[in-house]
Design a protein around this motif. Structure first.
Motif, mmCIF file in Angstrom:
data_model
loop_
_atom_site.group_PDB
_atom_site.id
_atom_site.type_symbol
_atom_site.label_atom_id
_atom_site.label_comp_id
_atom_site.label_asym_id
_atom_site.label_seq_id
_atom_site.Cartn_x
_atom_site.Cartn_y
_atom_site.Cartn_z
ATOM 1 N N MET A 1 150.139 76.375 60.882
ATOM 2 C CA MET A 1 150.986 75.777 59.843
ATOM 3 C C MET A 1 151.638 76.842 58.974
ATOM 4 S SD MET A 1 149.778 73.389 56.695
ATOM 5 C CE MET A 1 150.655 73.438 55.175
ATOM 6 N N THR A 2 150.862 77.880 58.637
ATOM 7 C CA THR A 2 151.371 78.886 57.713
ATOM 8 C C THR A 2 152.608 79.581 58.267
ATOM 9 O OG1 THR A 2 149.185 79.272 56.809
ATOM 10 C CG2 THR A 2 150.806 80.996 56.467
ATOM 11 N N TYR A 3 152.542 80.060 59.515
ATOM 12 C CA TYR A 3 153.673 80.802 60.078
ATOM 13 C C TYR A 3 154.903 79.921 60.221
ATOM 14 C CZ TYR A 3 156.647 83.180 63.396
ATOM 15 O OH TYR A 3 157.724 83.746 64.017
ATOM 16 N N LEU A 4 154.727 78.711 60.740
ATOM 17 C CA LEU A 4 155.869 77.830 60.950
ATOM 18 C C LEU A 4 156.501 77.423 59.638
ATOM 19 C CD1 LEU A 4 154.545 75.556 63.838
ATOM 20 C CD2 LEU A 4 156.234 77.393 63.988
ATOM 21 N N ALA A 5 155.650 77.107 58.645
ATOM 22 C CA ALA A 5 156.202 76.704 57.351
ATOM 23 C C ALA A 5 156.940 77.857 56.698
ATOM 24 C CB ALA A 5 155.085 76.188 56.447
ATOM 25 N N ALA A 6 156.372 79.062 56.798
ATOM 26 C CA ALA A 6 157.039 80.223 56.205
ATOM 27 C C ALA A 6 158.359 80.500 56.898
ATOM 28 C CB ALA A 6 156.124 81.442 56.288
ATOM 29 N N LEU A 7 158.388 80.353 58.249
ATOM 30 C CA LEU A 7 159.622 80.550 58.987
ATOM 31 C C LEU A 7 160.672 79.529 58.565
ATOM 32 C CD1 LEU A 7 161.206 81.964 61.206
ATOM 33 C CD2 LEU A 7 160.173 80.380 62.846
ATOM 34 N N SER A 8 160.239 78.276 58.437
ATOM 35 C CA SER A 8 161.162 77.226 58.007
ATOM 36 C C SER A 8 161.710 77.529 56.633
ATOM 37 C CB SER A 8 160.432 75.873 58.014
ATOM 38 O OG SER A 8 161.252 74.866 57.483
ATOM 39 N N LEU A 9 160.823 77.999 55.750
ATOM 40 C CA LEU A 9 161.243 78.308 54.386
ATOM 41 C C LEU A 9 162.258 79.432 54.386
ATOM 42 C CD1 LEU A 9 160.863 77.962 51.323
ATOM 43 C CD2 LEU A 9 158.992 79.589 51.467
ATOM 44 N N SER A 10 161.977 80.501 55.132
ATOM 45 C CA SER A 10 162.870 81.647 55.105
ATOM 46 C C SER A 10 164.248 81.295 55.665
ATOM 47 C CB SER A 10 162.258 82.805 55.909
ATOM 48 O OG SER A 10 162.158 82.459 57.282
ATOM 49 N N LEU A 11 164.317 80.421 56.639
ATOM 50 C CA LEU A 11 165.599 80.043 57.217
ATOM 51 C C LEU A 11 166.426 79.189 56.276
ATOM 52 C CD1 LEU A 11 164.547 79.216 60.886
ATOM 53 C CD2 LEU A 11 165.823 81.211 60.091
ATOM 54 N N VAL A 27 167.338 70.460 55.409
ATOM 55 C CA VAL A 27 167.001 69.344 54.531
ATOM 56 C C VAL A 27 165.810 69.792 53.695
ATOM 57 C CG1 VAL A 27 166.232 66.968 54.395
ATOM 58 C CG2 VAL A 27 167.851 67.653 56.171
ATOM 59 N N TYR A 28 166.019 69.892 52.395
ATOM 60 C CA TYR A 28 164.983 70.405 51.521
ATOM 61 C C TYR A 28 163.970 69.309 51.214
ATOM 62 C CZ TYR A 28 167.874 74.487 51.045
ATOM 63 O OH TYR A 28 168.601 75.616 51.326
ATOM 64 N N SER A 29 162.693 69.642 51.438
ATOM 65 C CA SER A 29 161.632 68.663 51.214
ATOM 66 C C SER A 29 161.012 68.782 49.836
ATOM 67 C CB SER A 29 160.542 68.827 52.277
ATOM 68 O OG SER A 29 160.034 70.162 52.262
ATOM 69 N N LEU A 30 161.385 69.834 49.079
ATOM 70 C CA LEU A 30 160.753 70.075 47.782
ATOM 71 C C LEU A 30 161.777 70.584 46.783
ATOM 72 C CD1 LEU A 30 158.246 70.560 45.890
ATOM 73 C CD2 LEU A 30 158.137 72.857 46.905
ATOM 74 N N LEU A 31 161.746 70.010 45.580
ATOM 75 C CA LEU A 31 162.503 70.525 44.449
ATOM 76 C C LEU A 31 161.509 70.957 43.378
ATOM 77 C CD1 LEU A 31 165.065 71.032 42.750
ATOM 78 C CD2 LEU A 31 164.931 68.629 42.022
ATOM 79 N N ILE A 32 161.508 72.241 43.038
ATOM 80 C CA ILE A 32 160.690 72.754 41.931
ATOM 81 C C ILE A 32 161.601 72.881 40.719
ATOM 82 C CG2 ILE A 32 159.251 74.629 41.079
ATOM 83 C CD1 ILE A 32 158.548 75.320 43.940
ATOM 84 N N ASN A 79 169.901 74.756 36.048
ATOM 85 C CA ASN A 79 168.942 75.662 35.430
ATOM 86 C C ASN A 79 168.431 76.662 36.460
ATOM 87 O OD1 ASN A 79 169.071 74.533 32.758
ATOM 88 N ND2 ASN A 79 167.920 72.783 33.531
ATOM 89 N N LEU A 80 167.114 76.809 36.582
ATOM 90 C CA LEU A 80 166.535 77.691 37.590
ATOM 91 C C LEU A 80 165.730 76.877 38.591
ATOM 92 C CD1 LEU A 80 165.398 80.796 35.482
ATOM 93 C CD2 LEU A 80 167.338 80.627 37.026
ATOM 94 N N ASP A 81 166.278 75.749 39.008
ATOM 95 C CA ASP A 81 165.586 74.913 39.987
ATOM 96 C C ASP A 81 165.526 75.624 41.343
ATOM 97 O OD1 ASP A 81 165.437 73.084 37.977
ATOM 98 O OD2 ASP A 81 166.933 71.721 38.805
ATOM 99 N N SER A 82 164.507 75.284 42.110
ATOM 100 C CA SER A 82 164.300 75.897 43.414
ATOM 101 C C SER A 82 164.130 74.807 44.462
ATOM 102 C CB SER A 82 163.054 76.791 43.374
ATOM 103 O OG SER A 82 162.739 77.287 44.656
ATOM 104 N N GLU A 83 164.976 74.826 45.482
ATOM 105 C CA GLU A 83 164.870 73.870 46.581
ATOM 106 C C GLU A 83 164.295 74.584 47.801
ATOM 107 O OE1 GLU A 83 168.993 72.191 46.439
ATOM 108 O OE2 GLU A 83 167.872 70.307 46.367
ATOM 109 N N VAL A 84 163.260 73.981 48.375
ATOM 110 C CA VAL A 84 162.500 74.629 49.432
ATOM 111 C C VAL A 84 162.235 73.630 50.556
ATOM 112 C CG1 VAL A 84 160.425 75.977 49.942
ATOM 113 C CG2 VAL A 84 161.363 75.989 47.622
ATOM 114 N N ALA A 85 162.236 74.111 51.785
ATOM 115 C CA ALA A 85 161.871 73.275 52.924
ATOM 116 C C ALA A 85 160.437 73.604 53.339
ATOM 117 C CB ALA A 85 162.810 73.520 54.100
ATOM 118 N N LEU A 86 159.543 72.632 53.180
ATOM 119 C CA LEU A 86 158.138 72.804 53.545
ATOM 120 C C LEU A 86 157.689 71.609 54.387
ATOM 121 C CD1 LEU A 86 156.576 74.002 50.159
ATOM 122 C CD2 LEU A 86 156.933 75.399 52.190
#
Length: 355
Positions: A1-11, A27-32, A79-86
């Motif tokens: 899970m870690t490698y695939l999620a990190a790869l997805s995030l970096s892309l 498609v971003y799954s997370l908004l911080i 603002n400084l929102d962060s959108e991430v795919a996890l």
């Protein structure tokens, strides 16, 4: 899970802000949503007034570093929102605002920079390592740092939204020195202030947590107190753990100036201090010289014990969300009087409490 999620995030980081391309690529799954409410003094998000960028560290459900990035202001996000795919799962984030290289983040297990897939969140450290160094052994100020932490979940459907409240993660002392008796007016020339000895290292997992509508800091236990919600807009503040007293002890120094009214004004900025910190302030006079040494004459013969001052005014250094203080220092012959700069009654320590 870690490698695939990190790869997805970096892309998915740094894509175009064009709406169609944005969602075609990822498609971003997370908004911080990073928020700074100035330590519960406003309902507005003041983050852009105080924080220029955020170093974001995301950890998986085992507490292992999954990805890191620097979040900056963008036309893509408010603002400084962060959108991430996890991928769906449980995560946590550590966030550091305004780190500019004077402070260094590292892995206590290896002594090296954090490494994706290896570093654990409990081993995350930040140390003031590259502040300006001076010939007298003192160092310049740290960054005006901010800190945030949060745990959250990413669901199977839709976008998870989590709020991360930033807090003031530095100590700032502003002071004004005046002479009550004109007979003892200061000499014209250069002055500088020194505060020591203060630890300058954080363990980045929280030590205390302020829960919603609570008015006290509680010890943080990630096993029992971390919510893993997919949508969480509650205000929750976390305080990082300041290092033990004998870790990276520094003496902070900053220039001051003598104005036309014969007042010396100055500011000292460092890492947060604790109730047991031996924080002593002194003012040195160098005349017209630029070379600073330990032999420069002190304005306060034995220094000002700041901890005694904080105790007198009942400041709770271990638990306060914000450590910014302004002090009036009045020299009256051999006596030194102190008070909050805002105008509270002066506490007279002429009996020797500060000398």
């Amino acid at each position: 899970m870690t490698y695939l999620a990190a790869l997805s995030l970096s892309l998915c980081l740094g894509v175009s802000c064009d709406t169609e391309l944005y969602f075609e690529e990822c498609v971003y799954s997370l908004l911080i949503r990073y928020d700074y409410n100035e330590e519960n003094t406003t309902t507005d998000n003041k983050i852009l007034y105080w924080i220029s960028d955020i170093d974001e560290y995301i950890f998986d459900d085992q507490g292992v570093l999954l990805a890191t990035r620097k979040v900056t202001e963008s036309i893509c996000a408010e603002n400084l929102d962060s959108e991430v795919a996890l991928r769906p799962g449980r995560y946590s984030v550590l966030a550091l605002g305004n780190v500019d290289g004077r402070s260094v983040v590292w892995d206590a297990a290896t002594g090296e920079a954090p490494l994706v897939g290896q570093t654990r969140r409990e081993d995350m450290r930040m140390t003031l390592r590259n502040a300006e160094a001076f010939p007298d052994g003192t160092t310049g100020p740290c960054e005006e740092l901010y800190y945030g932490y949060r745990s959250f979940s990413v669901g199977e459907i839709g976008q998870s939204v989590v709020r991360v409240d930033m807090i003031n993660a530095h100590f700032q002392l502003r002071f004004r020195v005046t002479w009550k008796n004109r007979v003892h007016m200061p000499d014209v020339g250069n002055y500088y202030a020194v505060m020591g000895d203060t630890p300058s290292q954080y363990e980045l997992m929280p030590q205390y947590v302020y829960l919603p509508r609570e008015f006290e800091a509680l010890p943080h236990d990630p096993e029992t107190q971390d919510p893993y919600l997919t949508r969480d807009n509650r205000v929750i503040h976390y305080i990082p753990r300041t290092a033990i007293p004998d870790t990276n002890i520094l003496r902070h120094r900053d220039s001051t100036y003598l104005n036309a009214d014969f007042e010396v004004w100055g500011t000292i900025v460092g890492y947060r201090i604790k109730s047991e910190t031996n924080a002593v302030l002194n003012l040195y006079y160098t005349g017209d010289g630029d070379v600073l040494t330990d032999e420069d004459p002190m304005v306060f013969p034995h220094g000002i014990d700041l901890q005694q001052y904080f105790d007198w005014f009942q400041y709770d250094l271990d638990h306060e969300l914000k450590q910014e203080y302004a002090i009036d220092i009045v020299i009256d012959g051999d006596a030194i009087q102190l008070a909050p700069l805002e105008g509270m009654s002066i506490a007279d320590w002429s009996d020797g409490g500060f000398l």
